[in-house]
Design a protein around this motif. Structure first.
Motif, PDB file in Angstrom:
ATOM      1  N   LEU A  89       0.817  -1.207   0.000  1.00 22.63           N
ATOM      2  CA  LEU A  89       0.000   0.000   0.000  1.00 22.63           C
ATOM      3  C   LEU A  89       0.854   1.261   0.000  1.00 22.63           C
ATOM      4  O   LEU A  89       0.425   2.323  -0.428  1.00 22.63           O
ATOM      5  CB  LEU A  89      -0.932   0.000   1.220  1.00 22.63           C
ATOM      6  CG  LEU A  89      -2.099  -0.980   1.101  1.00 22.63           C
ATOM      7  CD1 LEU A  89      -3.046  -0.797   2.266  1.00 22.63           C
ATOM      8  CD2 LEU A  89      -2.828  -0.781  -0.213  1.00 22.63           C
TER       9      LEU A  89
ATOM     10  N   GLN B  97       2.946   5.293  -6.679  1.00 29.10           N
ATOM     11  CA  GLN B  97       2.008   5.101  -7.781  1.00 29.10           C
ATOM     12  C   GLN B  97       2.468   5.888  -8.995  1.00 29.10           C
ATOM     13  O   GLN B  97       2.696   7.097  -8.889  1.00 29.10           O
ATOM     14  CB  GLN B  97       0.619   5.594  -7.371  1.00 29.10           C
ATOM     15  CG  GLN B  97       0.022   4.878  -6.189  1.00 29.10           C
ATOM     16  CD  GLN B  97      -0.293   3.444  -6.528  1.00 29.10           C
ATOM     17  OE1 GLN B  97      -0.751   3.156  -7.623  1.00 29.10           O
ATOM     18  NE2 GLN B  97      -0.024   2.552  -5.605  1.00 29.10           N
TER      19      GLN B  97
ATOM     20  N   ALA C 165      -1.745  12.824  -3.901  1.00 31.24           N
ATOM     21  CA  ALA C 165      -1.668  11.364  -3.931  1.00 31.24           C
ATOM     22  C   ALA C 165      -2.829  10.711  -4.662  1.00 31.24           C
ATOM     23  O   ALA C 165      -3.170   9.574  -4.393  1.00 31.24           O
ATOM     24  CB  ALA C 165      -1.549  10.780  -2.521  1.00 31.24           C
TER      25      ALA C 165
ATOM     26  N   ASP D 185       4.328   0.924  -8.031  1.00 31.62           N
ATOM     27  CA  ASP D 185       3.165   0.245  -8.597  1.00 31.62           C
ATOM     28  C   ASP D 185       2.793   0.967  -9.884  1.00 31.62           C
ATOM     29  O   ASP D 185       2.339   2.117  -9.837  1.00 31.62           O
ATOM     30  CB  ASP D 185       2.017   0.282  -7.584  1.00 31.62           C
ATOM     31  CG  ASP D 185       0.782  -0.393  -8.142  1.00 31.62           C
ATOM     32  OD1 ASP D 185       0.945  -1.311  -8.967  1.00 31.62           O
ATOM     33  OD2 ASP D 185      -0.331  -0.009  -7.750  1.00 31.62           O
TER      34      ASP D 185
ATOM     35  N   THR E  44      -7.206  -1.489 -17.261  1.00 28.52           N
ATOM     36  CA  THR E  44      -5.964  -1.151 -16.571  1.00 28.52           C
ATOM     37  C   THR E  44      -5.320  -2.430 -16.087  1.00 28.52           C
ATOM     38  O   THR E  44      -5.997  -3.372 -15.667  1.00 28.52           O
ATOM     39  CB  THR E  44      -6.233  -0.253 -15.362  1.00 28.52           C
ATOM     40  OG1 THR E  44      -7.197  -0.913 -14.534  1.00 28.52           O
ATOM     41  CG2 THR E  44      -6.758   1.088 -15.779  1.00 28.52           C
TER      42      THR E  44
ATOM     43  N   HIS F 223      -1.823  -3.810 -13.733  1.00 29.51           N
ATOM     44  CA  HIS F 223      -0.828  -3.351 -12.766  1.00 29.51           C
ATOM     45  C   HIS F 223       0.404  -4.207 -12.836  1.00 29.51           C
ATOM     46  O   HIS F 223       0.336  -5.405 -13.102  1.00 29.51           O
ATOM     47  CB  HIS F 223      -1.391  -3.435 -11.346  1.00 29.51           C
ATOM     48  CG  HIS F 223      -2.337  -2.336 -11.035  1.00 29.51           C
ATOM     49  ND1 HIS F 223      -1.947  -1.174 -10.421  1.00 29.51           N
ATOM     50  CD2 HIS F 223      -3.651  -2.212 -11.275  1.00 29.51           C
ATOM     51  CE1 HIS F 223      -2.987  -0.379 -10.298  1.00 29.51           C
ATOM     52  NE2 HIS F 223      -4.046  -0.996 -10.806  1.00 29.51           N
TER      53      HIS F 223
ATOM     54  N   PHE G 138     -15.864   1.138 -15.962  1.00 25.45           N
ATOM     55  CA  PHE G 138     -16.133   2.058 -14.868  1.00 25.45           C
ATOM     56  C   PHE G 138     -16.213   3.469 -15.425  1.00 25.45           C
ATOM     57  O   PHE G 138     -15.352   3.894 -16.180  1.00 25.45           O
ATOM     58  CB  PHE G 138     -15.018   1.961 -13.823  1.00 25.45           C
ATOM     59  CG  PHE G 138     -15.075   0.695 -13.060  1.00 25.45           C
ATOM     60  CD1 PHE G 138     -15.912   0.560 -11.965  1.00 25.45           C
ATOM     61  CD2 PHE G 138     -14.304  -0.394 -13.453  1.00 25.45           C
ATOM     62  CE1 PHE G 138     -15.977  -0.632 -11.268  1.00 25.45           C
ATOM     63  CE2 PHE G 138     -14.368  -1.582 -12.755  1.00 25.45           C
ATOM     64  CZ  PHE G 138     -15.203  -1.708 -11.665  1.00 25.45           C
TER      65      PHE G 138
ATOM     66  N   ASP H  78     -16.728   6.029 -10.981  1.00 22.88           N
ATOM     67  CA  ASP H  78     -16.450   4.686 -10.497  1.00 22.88           C
ATOM     68  C   ASP H  78     -17.689   3.830 -10.348  1.00 22.88           C
ATOM     69  O   ASP H  78     -17.777   2.970  -9.487  1.00 22.88           O
ATOM     70  CB  ASP H  78     -15.674   4.741  -9.180  1.00 22.88           C
ATOM     71  CG  ASP H  78     -14.257   5.188  -9.427  1.00 22.88           C
ATOM     72  OD1 ASP H  78     -13.652   4.694 -10.402  1.00 22.88           O
ATOM     73  OD2 ASP H  78     -13.765   6.056  -8.699  1.00 22.88           O
TER      74      ASP H  78
ATOM     75  N   CYS I 216      -3.617   5.788  -0.517  1.00 20.90           N
ATOM     76  CA  CYS I 216      -4.083   4.520  -1.055  1.00 20.90           C
ATOM     77  C   CYS I 216      -4.664   4.716  -2.437  1.00 20.90           C
ATOM     78  O   CYS I 216      -5.844   4.520  -2.663  1.00 20.90           O
ATOM     79  CB  CYS I 216      -5.105   3.898  -0.113  1.00 20.90           C
ATOM     80  SG  CYS I 216      -5.541   2.241  -0.600  1.00 20.90           S
ATOM     81  N   ALA I 217      -3.789   5.164  -3.322  1.00 20.89           N
ATOM     82  CA  ALA I 217      -4.298   5.364  -4.677  1.00 20.89           C
ATOM     83  C   ALA I 217      -4.753   4.056  -5.290  1.00 20.89           C
ATOM     84  O   ALA I 217      -5.656   4.010  -6.101  1.00 20.89           O
ATOM     85  CB  ALA I 217      -3.215   5.995  -5.528  1.00 20.89           C
ATOM     86  N   GLN I 218      -4.102   2.964  -4.867  1.00 21.36           N
ATOM     87  CA  GLN I 218      -4.439   1.694  -5.496  1.00 21.36           C
ATOM     88  C   GLN I 218      -5.796   1.172  -5.051  1.00 21.36           C
ATOM     89  O   GLN I 218      -6.456   0.449  -5.780  1.00 21.36           O
ATOM     90  CB  GLN I 218      -3.366   0.664  -5.177  1.00 21.36           C
ATOM     91  CG  GLN I 218      -3.284  -0.421  -6.230  1.00 21.36           C
ATOM     92  CD  GLN I 218      -2.756  -1.695  -5.683  1.00 21.36           C
ATOM     93  OE1 GLN I 218      -2.099  -1.721  -4.655  1.00 21.36           O
ATOM     94  NE2 GLN I 218      -3.066  -2.772  -6.369  1.00 21.36           N
ATOM     95  N   CYS I 219      -6.192   1.554  -3.808  1.00 22.86           N
ATOM     96  CA  CYS I 219      -7.501   1.093  -3.340  1.00 22.86           C
ATOM     97  C   CYS I 219      -8.570   1.585  -4.290  1.00 22.86           C
ATOM     98  O   CYS I 219      -9.428   0.836  -4.741  1.00 22.86           O
ATOM     99  CB  CYS I 219      -7.790   1.647  -1.943  1.00 22.86           C
ATOM    100  SG  CYS I 219      -6.488   1.291  -0.777  1.00 22.86           S
ATOM    101  N   LEU I 220      -8.464   2.882  -4.602  1.00 20.10           N
ATOM    102  CA  LEU I 220      -9.412   3.456  -5.539  1.00 20.10           C
ATOM    103  C   LEU I 220      -9.299   2.771  -6.887  1.00 20.10           C
ATOM    104  O   LEU I 220     -10.276   2.499  -7.559  1.00 20.10           O
ATOM    105  CB  LEU I 220      -9.081   4.942  -5.654  1.00 20.10           C
ATOM    106  CG  LEU I 220      -9.958   5.809  -6.511  1.00 20.10           C
ATOM    107  CD1 LEU I 220     -10.113   7.152  -5.822  1.00 20.10           C
ATOM    108  CD2 LEU I 220      -9.338   6.024  -7.870  1.00 20.10           C
ATOM    109  N   ASP I 221      -8.040   2.460  -7.206  1.00 20.73           N
ATOM    110  CA  ASP I 221      -7.792   1.928  -8.520  1.00 20.73           C
ATOM    111  C   ASP I 221      -8.249   0.489  -8.680  1.00 20.73           C
ATOM    112  O   ASP I 221      -8.672   0.087  -9.756  1.00 20.73           O
ATOM    113  CB  ASP I 221      -6.297   2.011  -8.789  1.00 20.73           C
ATOM    114  CG  ASP I 221      -6.042   2.250 -10.236  1.00 20.73           C
ATOM    115  OD1 ASP I 221      -6.284   3.383 -10.669  1.00 20.73           O
ATOM    116  OD2 ASP I 221      -5.652   1.303 -10.913  1.00 20.73           O
TER     117      ASP I 221
ATOM    118  N   THR J 196     -10.806  -0.852  -7.698  1.00 18.04           N
ATOM    119  CA  THR J 196     -12.211  -0.967  -8.101  1.00 18.04           C
ATOM    120  C   THR J 196     -12.359  -0.741  -9.599  1.00 18.04           C
ATOM    121  O   THR J 196     -13.323  -1.164 -10.203  1.00 18.04           O
ATOM    122  CB  THR J 196     -13.079   0.075  -7.374  1.00 18.04           C
ATOM    123  OG1 THR J 196     -12.553   1.363  -7.683  1.00 18.04           O
ATOM    124  CG2 THR J 196     -13.086  -0.152  -5.899  1.00 18.04           C
ATOM    125  N   ARG J 197     -11.377  -0.083 -10.183  1.00 16.11           N
ATOM    126  CA  ARG J 197     -11.440   0.127 -11.629  1.00 16.11           C
ATOM    127  C   ARG J 197     -11.062  -1.138 -12.398  1.00 16.11           C
ATOM    128  O   ARG J 197     -11.331  -1.238 -13.577  1.00 16.11           O
ATOM    129  CB  ARG J 197     -10.450   1.215 -12.032  1.00 16.11           C
ATOM    130  CG  ARG J 197     -10.862   2.603 -11.660  1.00 16.11           C
ATOM    131  CD  ARG J 197      -9.786   3.536 -12.145  1.00 16.11           C
ATOM    132  NE  ARG J 197     -10.081   4.920 -11.867  1.00 16.11           N
ATOM    133  CZ  ARG J 197     -10.824   5.677 -12.663  1.00 16.11           C
ATOM    134  NH1 ARG J 197     -11.318   5.167 -13.755  1.00 16.11           N
ATOM    135  NH2 ARG J 197     -11.055   6.917 -12.363  1.00 16.11           N
TER     136      ARG J 197
END
Lengths: 251, 254, 51, 598
Positions: free
Chosen positions: A97, A101, A120, A165, A193, A195, B89, B93, C7-12, C14-15
């Protein structure tokens, strides 16, 4: 003095990522095993042609077919198992976490890199807002406040020893994002997307290639990854943030 | 092997008579004969080994062809399921799935019934080809009852098949009147894609029926007629079954 | 501070691909593979059965 | 009018074999030959198609190699190779070789020529269907080559034609009419191959002669059978994928396209949310079995030829049947290994990885059988035997990198590099071509009624083997140095990328030189065919010069007389006595033939 881009018998580029060492070890193990089996099989083939057995004996299918087959099965099972462990470590879970990013966007025939800025968070993008002439190649939505401070660069700059990431996107066709020295490769697919995460270790400049044929300019869809010591990276990032703030302040 | 009439020795050893009415067609399956000792290959005529071999060969060819066809439709159906589930999405979202089920015109129920009926008539025609009494009548020179009987039922099949295709046309017409076209929605892509590819297959079946009818009229060899009718009817049955499946998929799978 | 990116990835995440879509792909893969495999086996058995 | 002619004989009678007469005779015969439903003529037709394709495809690859090693090199009568032209060359080279050479020649070409004779039958199950397949294949080749000559040229997306690159003319030159022609050609080809496979499967299932049971079938027949089943399964799915891509291109659907796609500054919008990944799944569901379609007949032939010249039975015959079927079966369920880094779910990657590595087991069993069959037999090293051994060598060399690429973590590094190019060229292209050469030299006495020259054949073999290894082994190293495929230039913008790419240039030049050598090494082969053409036909007594045991070598097996007795098979193939001096052909009721007496 620049180091030669590749080294060793197998001609691999230097490995500059945290997971690269284990991957290289496994790759070299595989290559040596393949070379040994290759030599062994050809030796048997040539010997078998050259020698003449005196008395023909009945076949022992167990010894010359099933036992070597079982040995090979075990060998391949072992290699597959190790490979799956490495694969799982890299792919089954996402990045930490606290990982940095960065968003990577491929379009014919350039890579763009977007940093989320001080807030962020990445701003929304919309393909209908893409306007390279107006310095908005990613189509960042100006109405989204998260997007105001986003930094877009054409060079990927990362700090050493920090997990990153990458969010991969493509605007038009499938592109292949690869950094050989970081031992990563992942396709960027339009409409979705993907990752990929890794930790660069050794500061330096590295090649970013497109590895999925994407049109006539595929061969020049190249970019540079610059890995900096953390302190230098912070300076760089602050400079970028300041520049970005200045740009947005001007109407 | 039970054969009602044992042919004279000379017929059994005649070289490649092409089954043009020389020997009595008594084998219940196909009208083949002359193979009392079915396992002795030397007794079989050279070139082709009797009518049953021919028909079984045609059926096996059909099996492999339909296997390929099956994979074609399996590929389409796989894409159907994935496309149905897929979405994207939006800026807020929310997961957006743009699949709007296409309302299936109710005439498809009628079409389905027509196709089911056509399979029944086709099966009657197919069985008529293997009626031993009729085959014997023909051999005795009493007309062509096999062809006569099968042609009637096959014509009925042809009519019902054309009715089905016309019904499909009406269904496309009705959808077009409601402004549902191929390009309207992912679900309408699949509705048109599935119905049209199936209609193309059925059209091939209709060509097969016409050829079979022509064979019934003009072919002197009973075996040839049997092969054409049998293969076409099996093809027809499979296309019918496939339609039932595709129809249920479109009606309830969306 | 740039060390914590939040937590940019948390949002991400969901995408990313929703489970229903993943399941749809999984079913499609299994459907294709099993249909192909069945046909292969059926063809081989057919050869076996003919004499 | 000074030519003295005896009265009563018309002039010209004195020169009956003049070229004019032969041409006239050919012109009269040609329509009958072209529209024949005879499987031998159809087989030759397929071989002619693949000969044209292989010459064309090799020349294209030569241009590619020249350009890659010397970017400023100008193609005579054309000028410099532009990047899009380079990609068009890649696409057409791959398409020609994979479809029109490696699918057509071993399966449809030699299949039609030899299979019926090996089954002891005189004809194929559906001769007219068979002929239709040939016409459609020829038409497909013409349409494919036509793509070069339309505005925009041939497609540039590679033979895999990934959308969205392949779904709109906006994406690049060649993706307009050129791509449409490509799709039409491949769709026709898919139909043609399906028809041909239906015919072949039915023939194998139904028309075997008496006594030819499941275990007595030669391994070549097993190879053809498995490849034909795979063709039916794979090409149907390809046809469906092409239909969907056609809809995407022309009917505004979006099966393989996202809801929004920005290509060349134009925003394309579709209803629905398709994904290019769907195309990848469908394409590779076809694409991977295709590889086995190309190689399985060659594997079967190698087994038979090695057994023949080693004067041994095929080692572990039943296991070889099982592995042929197993390789085919596994081939259906491994397609995901082409997609490890393409956005596939990583768990699916693991599943596909395991099924892929599993193929190594039956493939290794085949290698063991070949090694065990030759071991200590002092085989006669005739040209066909050399090519069979070359097949084994290339199969081992190319095959050993297979399990490496099947491991997703290693594929992550190696995917789309020249390592992959080296892998599939060795195991599929080179091994496949060696299988074809083996077939040509081995069956030449049957096909041309002449044997090919042994010294020329050996020269051909050794130079080709050397050229193949010299061309494709170094590619492993440029691949490990991370050189990607499909790059039309390795010199370019300065920076670490350019440094990395340029580091492979010396090896590239070596590869190009070797490729030229490899192509020149084919001249003895054509010379050999030409010489054989002019040589008088064999003595019929020499009908079985290799002392082979399978049915195609039975007297007049390829040209049966209508009044011949039907064939009967008395035993399995490759029965030899321990001394290797006597053998028992499948067709002979008598137990042994002495090779010296023959």
């Amino acid at each position: 003095m620049e180091a030669p881009p590749t080294h060793g018998f197998w001609n691999l580029p230097v490995d500059a990522a945290a997971h690269g060492h284990a991957l290289d070890t496994h790759l070299l193990l595989n290559l040596w095993i393949a070379l040994a089996l290759l030599a062994l099989a050809h030796l048997i083939l040539l010997l078998g042609i050259a020698i003449r057995k005196r008395t023909p004996r009945p076949y022992h299918q167990l010894f010359i077919e099933y036992l070597p087959l079982a040995a090979l099965t075990l060998l391949f099972a072992f290699l597959a198992l190790r490979a799956q462990q490495l694969w799982a470590a890299q792919r089954y879970t996402g990045a930490d976490l606290s990982a940095m990013q960065v968003e990577v966007t491929g379009q014919q025939f350039v890579w763009y890199f977007r940093y989320p800025g001080p807030d962020a968070a990445f701003g929304r993008t919309n393909l209908s807002l893409v306007a390279p002439a107006e310095v908005n190649p990613l189509g960042i939505d100006p109405t989204d406040t998260y997007g105001r401070d986003d930094i877009v660069t054409s060079q990927l700059v990362l700090p050493a020893n920090r997990e990153v990431d990458l969010t991969l996107r493509a605007q038009d066709v499938i592109h292949g994002f690869a950094i050989p020295e970081m031992r990563i490769k992942q396709n960027a697919i339009p409409g979705q997307t993907t990752h990929i995460h890794f930790t660069p270790e050794i500061p330096g400049d590295y090649a970013i290639l497109c590895t999925q044929v994407c049109g006539m300019g595929h061969y020049r869809m190249l970019a540079t990854l610059r890995v900096l010591p953390p302190a230098v990276f912070n300076t760089w990032l602050h400079t970028q943030e300041a520049l970005q703030a200045k740009d947005k302040a001007q109407p | 092997m039970p054969s009602t009439i044992t042919p004279p020795e000379i017929d059994r050893h005649r070289i490649s008579d092409g089954n043009n009415g020389h020997r009595p067609p008594t084998d219940k399956r196909t009208g083949g004969n002359g193979e009392g000792d079915g396992d002795n290959w030397n007794n079989r005529p050279r070139g082709h080994r009797g009518p049953h071999e021919r028909i079984s060969q045609a059926r096996i060819g059909l099996f492999f062809a339909l296997g390929g066809d099956l994979m074609f439709f399996v590929a389409l159906i796989s894409v159907f399921f994935v496309t149905k589930a897929s979405g994207h999405f939006d800026a807020y979202d929310h997961f957006i799935n743009s699949w709007l089920p296409t309302a299936i015109p109710s005439i498809l129920w009628l079409n389905t019934i027509a196709l089911l009926l056509s399979s029944v008539t086709a099966e009657i025609a197919r069985r008529a080809m293997f009626r031993e009494v009729d085959a014997m009548d023909e051999w005795f020179g009493l007309g062509r009852p096999v062809s006569y009987r099968a042609a009637i039922w096959l014509s009925a099949t042809l009519a019902l098949g054309l009715l089905f295709l016309a019904g499909q046309w009406v269904a496309w017409d009705q959808l077009a009147a409601q402004h549902v076209f191929f390009r309207s929605n992912p679900s309408s892509h699949f509705f048109y894609l599935i119905t049209i590819t199936h209609a193309v297959h059925l059209f091939l079946g209709i060509v097969g029926l016409i050829v079979a009818l022509a064979a019934l009229k003009f072919s002197r060899s009973l075996a040839t007629r049997q092969v054409w009718v049998d293969t076409t009817v099996w093809y027809w049955h499979v296309m019918g079954a496939l339609w039932i499946f595709l129809f249920l998929l479109l009606e309830f799978g969306q | 501070m740039t060390i914590l990116q939040g937590c940019a990835q948390c949002l991400d995440s969901t995408r990313a691909t929703p489970p229903t879509v993943q399941a749809a792909y999984r079913h499609a893969i299994i459907l294709l593979a099993s249909a192909g495999a069945t046909l292969f086996i059926a063809g081989t058995l057919l050869l076996r059965r003919q004499r | 009018m000074s030519i003295p002619t005896t009265p009563g004989t018309p002039p010209n009678q004195g020169a009956p074999s003049s070229r004019g007469f032969i041409a006239l005779r050919w012109a009269r015969r040609a329509p009958r030959a072209i529209f024949s439903t005879d499987h031998r003529i159809i087989g030759f037709g397929y071989l002619v198609i693949s000969l044209i394709a292989v010459i064309l495809g090799s020349l294209l690859s030569l241009v590619m190699r020249m350009h890659l090693a010397w970017p400023s090199w100008q193609l005579p009568l054309h000028g410099p190779i532009l990047p899009e032209e380079y990609l068009a060359l890649v696409t057409m080279h791959g398409t020609l070789m994979l479809f029109f050479v490696l699918t057509v020649a071993p399966q449809s070409g030699f299949g039609n020529l030899i299979l019926p004779a090996q089954l002891g039958t005189r004809h194929m199950a559906f001769p007219r269907l068979n002929a239709l397949g040939l016409y459609l294949t020829a038409l497909a080749l013409i349409i494919l080559v036509a793509a070069f000559f339309v505005p925009g040229g041939a497609p540039i997306g590679g033979w895999t034609a990934y959308p969205p690159l392949s779904s709109t003319p906006l994406a690049g030159p060649g993706e307009g009419l050129g791509m449409d022609l490509w799709l039409a050609s491949i769709a026709l080809f898919a139909v043609a191959t399906t028809l041909s496979s239906i015919n072949m499967l039915t023939t194998i299932t139904k028309l075997r002669c008496e006594g030819l049971t499941w275990e007595r079938l030669p391994l070549t027949v097993w190879g053809w059978f498995t490849a034909a089943i795979l063709s039916i399964i794979a090409f149907s799915v390809l046809l469906a994928a092409i239909l969907l891509l056609f809809c995407d291109r022309h009917l505004h659907s979006g099966f393989f396209l996202p809801a929004q796609d920005l290509i060349s500054g134009v925003l394309l919008q579709h209803r629905g949310d398709g994904s290019p990944l769907l195309w990848l799944h469908l394409f590779w569901f076809f694409g991977h079995p295709e590889v086995y379609i190309a190689i399985l007949p060659g594997m079967g032939l190698t087994s038979m030829v090695i057994a023949n010249f080693s004067r041994r039975r095929v080692f572990a015959y039943r296991l070889m049947i099982a592995t042929t079927l197993l390789i085919g079966f596994l081939g259906i369920i491994v397609w995901g290994h082409h997609m490890f880094v393409a956005g596939l779910n990583p768990f699916a990657g693991t599943a596909f990885s395991i099924s892929t590595i599993a193929i190594a087991i039956p493939a290794a069993a085949k290698v063991f059988s070949w090694l065990a069959t030759t071991w200590g037999s002092r085989p006669r090293l005739t040209t066909p035997m050399l090519f069979a051994l070359g097949f084994v060598s290339l199969f081992i060399t190319g095959g050993l990198t297979g399990p490496i690429l099947a491991q997703p973590i290693l594929d992550e590094y190696l995917h789309n590099t020249f390592f992959v190019v080296a892998h599939f060229h060795l195991i599929m292209a080179m091994a496949g071509v060696f299988g074809l050469f083996c077939a040509t030299y081995y069956w030449a006495p049957l096909l041309f009624h002449r044997t090919l020259s042994e010294p020329l054949g050996k020269l051909h073999f050794w130079t080709t083997l050397l050229g193949a290894y010299s061309t494709f082994l170094p590619m492993h190293f440029t691949g490990l140095a991370a050189e990607p495929r499909h790059y039309s230039q390795l010199t370019g913008i300065a920076g670490p990328s350019a440094t990395l790419l340029q580091s492979t240039l010396p090896l590239q030049r070596h590869i190009t030189a070797s490729a030229i050598f490899l192509l020149c090494a084919q001249l003895p082969f054509f010379l050999n065919l030409l010489l054989a053409w002019r040589r008088p036909a064999n003595d019929p007594a020499d009908a079985n010069p290799w002392h082979a045991t399978t049915m195609e070598w039975a007297p007049n097996a390829l040209n049966p007389h209508p009044n011949d007795e039907p064939s009967i098979v008395y035993r399995g193939p490759s029965h030899y006595t321990d001394s290797g001096k006597e053998f028992s052909p499948q067709w002979s009721p008598v137990n042994t033939f002495n090779t010296e007496a023959e």
